[in-house]
Write an enzyme that holds these catalytic residues in place. Structure first.
Site, PDB file in Angstrom:
ATOM      1  N   LEU A  33      11.787   9.766 -12.359  1.00 50.10           N
ATOM      2  CA  LEU A  33      10.749  10.484 -13.105  1.00 50.10           C
ATOM      3  C   LEU A  33      10.129  11.607 -12.286  1.00 50.10           C
ATOM      4  CD1 LEU A  33       9.000   7.422 -14.817  1.00 50.10           C
ATOM      5  CD2 LEU A  33      10.875   8.839 -15.670  1.00 50.10           C
ATOM      6  N   HIS A  37       8.510  14.393 -17.160  1.00 50.10           N
ATOM      7  CA  HIS A  37       8.298  13.145 -17.903  1.00 50.10           C
ATOM      8  C   HIS A  37       6.802  12.875 -18.042  1.00 50.10           C
ATOM      9  CE1 HIS A  37      12.304  12.474 -15.880  1.00 50.10           C
ATOM     10  NE2 HIS A  37      12.611  12.214 -17.123  1.00 50.10           N
TER      11      HIS A  37
END
Ligand code: PAF
Length: 286
Positions: A33, A37
């Site tokens: 991530l 995100h």
């Protein structure tokens, strides 16, 4: 923040939210991530939904075993990030539960024709079938919800909208703007693989888009302008096209209106993507 690991826990969590009158804000990811995100999770929270992130490295969308093996995984870091962004829950399902037959072929495949056939679909056979199949399954388990996708993978977003419409999955698809670094580079898990000079070359993607955004060029001029900027910077171009935003068909010379500029190419051997909304004016005399 809750950490769910089984499909039963996942279903129970989303059923409970809906029973309590809340909307689930689903953010599907493959982990690794970054703030792109983060922008999806923060948007789900800002929309007043209960943000649920899935982290699942889907083997069916990789057509190269080495790529799958090398895919970065750091669950502890990803969970901490989700919590910091305000997620209510993260689900990390196992391959055994998601694809019980894996590594044998799964009998059922979801395939979206048309949209997936060119651009990213052309050089990666089976990739979009793998994405469509897993997204359908993620939606089936989650149930009625909002689902947040980045516009960075614009072709993926168009495909997901199409399959949601075609299969009446009842998901509200929310496309979110591309998150960019301070210098304009679109955020991607792949950016860490760029050398310092490579990163400077990669800035040509956002420069090329800026050169055609709001310039009212015709489609042929816009394509040529983007190609020229990418070539001059030393990007190995995969495509630089102007397409209809819903079908991803290249726009015609007499097209006037809002379209999408789509770019992909290699820098330092790393495949980068970028795109933007553009206004195109019909070629004079077309
Ligand atoms: O964009 C991604 O990270 C993946 O393609 C997705 C949508 C999570 C499906 O595996």
């Amino acid at each position: 923040m809750e950490h769910l690991t089984t499909l039963a826990q996942w279903r129970a969590f989303t059923d409970e939210q809906r029973r309590s009158g809340r909307t689930v804000g689903f953010v599907p990811t493959m982990g690794a991530l970054h703030d792109g995100h983060g922008s999806l999770v923060r948007r789900a929270v800002a929309d007043g939904t209960v943000a649920l992130v899935s982290i699942f490295v889907n083997p069916r969308q990789f057509n190269d075993a080495a790529d799958l093996a090398a895919y970065p995984r750091d669950e502890a870091r990803d969970l901490a990030l989700c919590e910091s962004w305000g997620a209510a829950a993260v689900v990390t399902p196992s391959v055994e539960e998601m694809w019980p037959d894996y590594p044998r072929t799964t009998a059922t495949t979801v395939s979206v024709a048309g949209i997936t056939e060119r651009f990213e679909g052309a050089g990666r056979p089976g990739h979009f079938d793998g994405v469509a199949s897993v997204v359908t399954k993620l939606f089936a388990i989650t149930g009625v919800a909002n689902a947040y996708f980045g516009e960075k993978d614009f072709q993926q977003l168009a495909m997901v909208r199409q399959l949601n419409r075609d299969l009446a999955l009842g998901i509200t698809i929310v496309g979110c703007p591309i998150a960019r670094d301070h210098d304009g580079l679109a955020l991607s898990s792949r950016n860490v693989r760029l050398s310092e000079p490579g990163r400077a070359v990669a800035l040509a993607f956002s420069s090329a888009l800026r050169a055609v955004e709001g310039s009212s060029l015709d489609a042929t001029q816009a394509r040529a302008t983007m190609q020229q900027i990418l070539n001059a910077a030393g990007v190995e171009i995969a495509y630089a096209d102007i397409v209809h935003s819903d079908t991803l068909e290249p726009v015609e010379a007499d097209f006037t209106g809002i379209a999408r500029a789509l770019l992909a190419g290699l820098v330092d051997g790393v495949r980068l993507l970028d795109n933007a909304e553009v206004t195109i004016t019909a070629r004079k005399g077309a």
